[in-house]
Motif scaffolding. Structure first.
Motif, PDB file in Angstrom:
ATOM      1  N   GLU B 149      27.080  34.412  37.945  1.00 15.00           N
ATOM      2  CA  GLU B 149      28.244  34.877  37.174  1.00 15.00           C
ATOM      3  C   GLU B 149      29.393  35.226  38.121  1.00 15.00           C
ATOM      4  OE1 GLU B 149      27.525  34.959  33.873  1.00 15.00           O
ATOM      5  OE2 GLU B 149      25.365  34.919  34.011  1.00 15.00           O
ATOM      6  N   ALA B 150      29.688  34.300  39.020  1.00 13.11           N
ATOM      7  CA  ALA B 150      30.631  34.593  40.101  1.00 13.11           C
ATOM      8  C   ALA B 150      32.027  34.918  39.588  1.00 13.11           C
ATOM      9  CB  ALA B 150      30.694  33.413  41.064  1.00 13.11           C
ATOM     10  N   TYR B 151      32.379  34.448  38.382  1.00 14.91           N
ATOM     11  CA  TYR B 151      33.741  34.681  37.896  1.00 14.91           C
ATOM     12  C   TYR B 151      34.018  36.156  37.651  1.00 14.91           C
ATOM     13  CZ  TYR B 151      30.815  34.164  33.797  1.00 14.91           C
ATOM     14  OH  TYR B 151      29.794  34.277  32.905  1.00 14.91           O
ATOM     15  N   TYR B 152      32.965  36.972  37.509  1.00 15.43           N
ATOM     16  CA  TYR B 152      33.175  38.417  37.331  1.00 15.43           C
ATOM     17  C   TYR B 152      33.742  39.070  38.578  1.00 15.43           C
ATOM     18  CZ  TYR B 152      30.738  38.741  32.873  1.00 15.43           C
ATOM     19  OH  TYR B 152      30.381  38.621  31.558  1.00 15.43           O
ATOM     20  N   LEU B 153      33.623  38.380  39.731  1.00 18.87           N
ATOM     21  CA  LEU B 153      34.111  38.964  40.986  1.00 18.87           C
ATOM     22  C   LEU B 153      35.595  39.265  40.906  1.00 18.87           C
ATOM     23  CD1 LEU B 153      32.480  37.053  43.942  1.00 18.87           C
ATOM     24  CD2 LEU B 153      32.219  39.432  43.329  1.00 18.87           C
ATOM     25  N   TYR B 154      36.304  38.419  40.218  1.00 17.89           N
ATOM     26  CA  TYR B 154      37.750  38.555  40.178  1.00 17.89           C
ATOM     27  C   TYR B 154      38.187  38.967  38.785  1.00 17.89           C
ATOM     28  CZ  TYR B 154      42.665  37.438  40.733  1.00 17.89           C
ATOM     29  OH  TYR B 154      44.027  37.520  40.806  1.00 17.89           O
ATOM     30  N   LYS B 155      38.809  40.133  38.704  1.00 17.49           N
ATOM     31  CA  LYS B 155      39.280  40.601  37.400  1.00 17.49           C
ATOM     32  C   LYS B 155      40.795  40.674  37.429  1.00 17.49           C
ATOM     33  CE  LYS B 155      35.230  42.910  35.748  1.00 17.49           C
ATOM     34  NZ  LYS B 155      34.554  44.157  35.424  1.00 17.49           N
ATOM     35  N   PRO B 156      41.454  39.649  36.908  1.00 16.64           N
ATOM     36  CA  PRO B 156      42.910  39.578  37.037  1.00 16.64           C
ATOM     37  C   PRO B 156      43.614  40.700  36.282  1.00 16.64           C
ATOM     38  CG  PRO B 156      42.075  37.793  35.648  1.00 16.64           C
ATOM     39  CD  PRO B 156      40.896  38.500  36.197  1.00 16.64           C
ATOM     40  N   GLU B 157      42.975  41.244  35.253  1.00 14.98           N
ATOM     41  CA  GLU B 157      43.675  42.250  34.453  1.00 14.98           C
ATOM     42  C   GLU B 157      43.809  43.578  35.194  1.00 14.98           C
ATOM     43  OE1 GLU B 157      39.393  42.188  33.012  1.00 14.98           O
ATOM     44  OE2 GLU B 157      40.924  40.773  33.641  1.00 14.98           O
ATOM     45  N   ASN B 158      42.991  43.782  36.242  1.00 11.78           N
ATOM     46  CA  ASN B 158      43.048  45.032  36.986  1.00 11.78           C
ATOM     47  C   ASN B 158      43.389  44.730  38.436  1.00 11.78           C
ATOM     48  OD1 ASN B 158      42.715  47.455  38.199  1.00 11.78           O
ATOM     49  ND2 ASN B 158      40.590  47.762  37.579  1.00 11.78           N
ATOM     50  N   GLU B 159      44.631  45.001  38.829  1.00  6.23           N
ATOM     51  CA  GLU B 159      45.029  44.606  40.176  1.00  6.23           C
ATOM     52  C   GLU B 159      44.467  45.518  41.252  1.00  6.23           C
ATOM     53  OE1 GLU B 159      49.382  46.688  40.494  1.00  6.23           O
ATOM     54  OE2 GLU B 159      49.237  44.632  39.737  1.00  6.23           O
ATOM     55  N   ARG B 160      43.904  46.646  40.849  1.00  9.36           N
ATOM     56  CA  ARG B 160      43.284  47.522  41.835  1.00  9.36           C
ATOM     57  C   ARG B 160      41.787  47.273  41.963  1.00  9.36           C
ATOM     58  NH1 ARG B 160      45.824  53.265  40.461  1.00  9.36           N
ATOM     59  NH2 ARG B 160      48.015  52.746  40.805  1.00  9.36           N
ATOM     60  N   ASP B 161      41.337  46.237  41.297  1.00 12.05           N
ATOM     61  CA  ASP B 161      39.908  45.949  41.331  1.00 12.05           C
ATOM     62  C   ASP B 161      39.491  45.573  42.747  1.00 12.05           C
ATOM     63  OD1 ASP B 161      37.426  45.430  39.838  1.00 12.05           O
ATOM     64  OD2 ASP B 161      37.722  43.424  40.663  1.00 12.05           O
TER      65      ASP B 161
END
Lengths: 144, 326
Positions: B149-161
């Motif tokens: 589920e590698a796409y969870y690594l990047y969360k565009p909606e939260n820039e402080r992620d």
């Protein structure tokens, strides 16, 4: 006073030999991992032989299968502390041992000034002798 | 004698090295690759594009090894991969095999698989992520790092992620430690595409994008038999017919997860099988009774009666289409 060449600090394994190459270090780590020992990287700038507990660099590394990860950490430590002593220890957690089984230096300062003999006059006419590293005259972090 | 002969021999051998013949066949046999490929063929049904790609990679690595004998230098090929596909199409299973295959080919040293998800890589506060990611990477060195589920690594909606920090470290390692580990990313196709859109660096560092196709009904039947054989069960001829009817019906329903749905259906059939034997416990049982799943065990499924997957209350299943996701 030191009998070894160039005042090199000798503690742990291989310390009378020339510095180990990365391949040789890798081979030693491979042996430690083969035996299931956890390998750690430690550093210090106090070369006194009784200085047993060095600072640990990063986390202890359990469950590693391959030496490459540890070599990466060693090189990281060498970059961070180019003029410190860096050693690699292999910890055996089996009951009854629960102590380091291997320990060898992988990085040392360019210049190792060696040790001074300190004489202490005691009561009567007796003398106490000890050694003190020249480097330890300066405060921690500025020694080499 | 002596020196001049040695010199001649040296020249001859150098010529042989410069323009010699090399036995690809012998090298192939010595590497035991055929054995690995055969097991792959036997134990994984369908998945033709994947098998073809693995064959190609095997060939590349073998040729690379021969080139090395002639001192023809070339960069180590990057083998980072991305597996996309619907649920239950065998992404994890293939990743597990990948470690062993790459070890046989001499590309990785240990060939173990470290499976991680976002939780294992990304920290919870500043300064937590880097050590966490590095620890995982160190564990995976010499083997395969499988990020599910590698796409969870990047969360565009939260820039402080902190996911971005983890991706950065991964990119660096993927570039600098190519010889030490192989990174495999896995996830659903559309989400992975989005992930790569926002991380172009990641996309370009991954050489192999493998898309896992859905299974056909025949392939699913073959998979069923393989699963049952592994667990020492077998189908009676009527049960096999019932299953052949069941599979297309289940495929048409929502939330069909390929082999995983079939495995769950089998688990429930085993449950009914045990229940049936228990209900008739006054009779003596034979070994074959304990092994054989009968048609009744499969036909009791709600898929036949109401057209909803098992495990969902019928009404809910019909109205919302939610439920048996797995």
């Amino acid at each position: 006073m030191m009998t070894n060449h160039g005042n090199r600090v000798t503690q742990g394994q291989f310390s009378f030999l020339p510095d180990l190459s990365d391949e040789q270090i890798t081979a030693q780590i491979k042996y430690a991992l083969k035996n299931g020992w956890a390998v750690n990287v430690e550093y210090t700038d106090d070369p006194h032989p009784r200085n047993t507990y060095w600072e640990m660099f990063g986390m202890p590394m359990f469950d590693l299968k391959d030496p490459a990860g540890i070599l990466m950490e060693i090189n990281h430590c060498r970059e961070t502390f180019p003029n410190h002593y860096v050693r690699v220890t292999a910890f055996d957690s089996t009951r009854g041992w629960e102590s380091p089984r291997m320990s060898f230096i992988v990085n040392r300062p360019d210049k190792e000034p060696g040790f001074r003999l300190v004489r202490e006059e005691r009561g009567g006419r007796s003398m106490g002798y000890t050694i003190a590293p020249y480097a330890a005259d300066r405060p921690e972090g500025e020694r080499y | 004698m002596g020196k001049s002969d040695d010199a001649v021999a040296a020249i001859v051998s150098r010529h042989a090295q410069e323009d010699g013949v090399v036995d690809l066949e012998a090298e192939f046999r010595a590497s035991n690759i055929q054995e690995v490929l055969d097991t792959l063929d036997r134990e994984l049904i369908g998945l033709m594009p994947i098998k073809t790609r693995i064959r190609e990679i095997a060939a590349l690595l073998l040729v690379e090894r021969l080139r090395k004998q002639f001192a023809l230098t070339s960069e180590t090929p990057t083998l980072h991969m991305c597996f996309t596909g619907n649920p239950g199409t065998g992404k994890t299973t293939v990743a597990m095999r990948m470690g062993e295959i790459l070890k046989r080919l001499g590309y990785v040293r240990e060939g173990h698989l470290v499976t991680v998800t976002r939780d294992d890589l990304v920290g919870q506060y500043i300064g937590h992520t880097a050590p966490k990611t590095k620890e995982v990477i160190k564990k995976a060195m010499g083997g395969v790092l499988f990020i599910d589920e590698a796409y969870y690594l990047y969360k565009p909606e939260n820039e402080r992620d902190y996911g971005a920090e983890s991706i950065e470290i991964l990119l660096q390692i993927m570039e600098n430690h190519r010889d030490d580990l192989v990174v495999i990313l896995a996830g659903y196709k559309d989400k992975m595409d989005q992930f790569f859109m926002s991380n172009p660096g990641m996309r370009s560092r991954i050489a192999h994008h493998l898309d896992f196709p859905d299974y056909s009904a025949d392939e699913l039947m073959a998979i069923t038999k393989l699963m049952l054989a592994d667990q020492s069960y077998r189908l009676s001829p009527e049960a096999e017919r019932a299953l052949a009817e069941y599979v297309p019906l289940r495929m048409a329903l929502p939330h069909f997860a390929n082999a995983r749905s079939i495995r769950n259906a089998l688990d429930r059939a085993r449950l009914r099988h045990a229940n049936r034997l228990f209900a008739a416990r006054s009779q003596a049982l034979t070994r074959s009774d304990l092994m054989t799943i009968e048609a009744a065990d499969i036909r009791a499924s709600r898929v036949f009666r109401e057209g909803t997957p098992d495990g969902v209350p019928a009404a809910v299943g019909l109205v919302t289409g939610q439920g048996d996701l797995r």
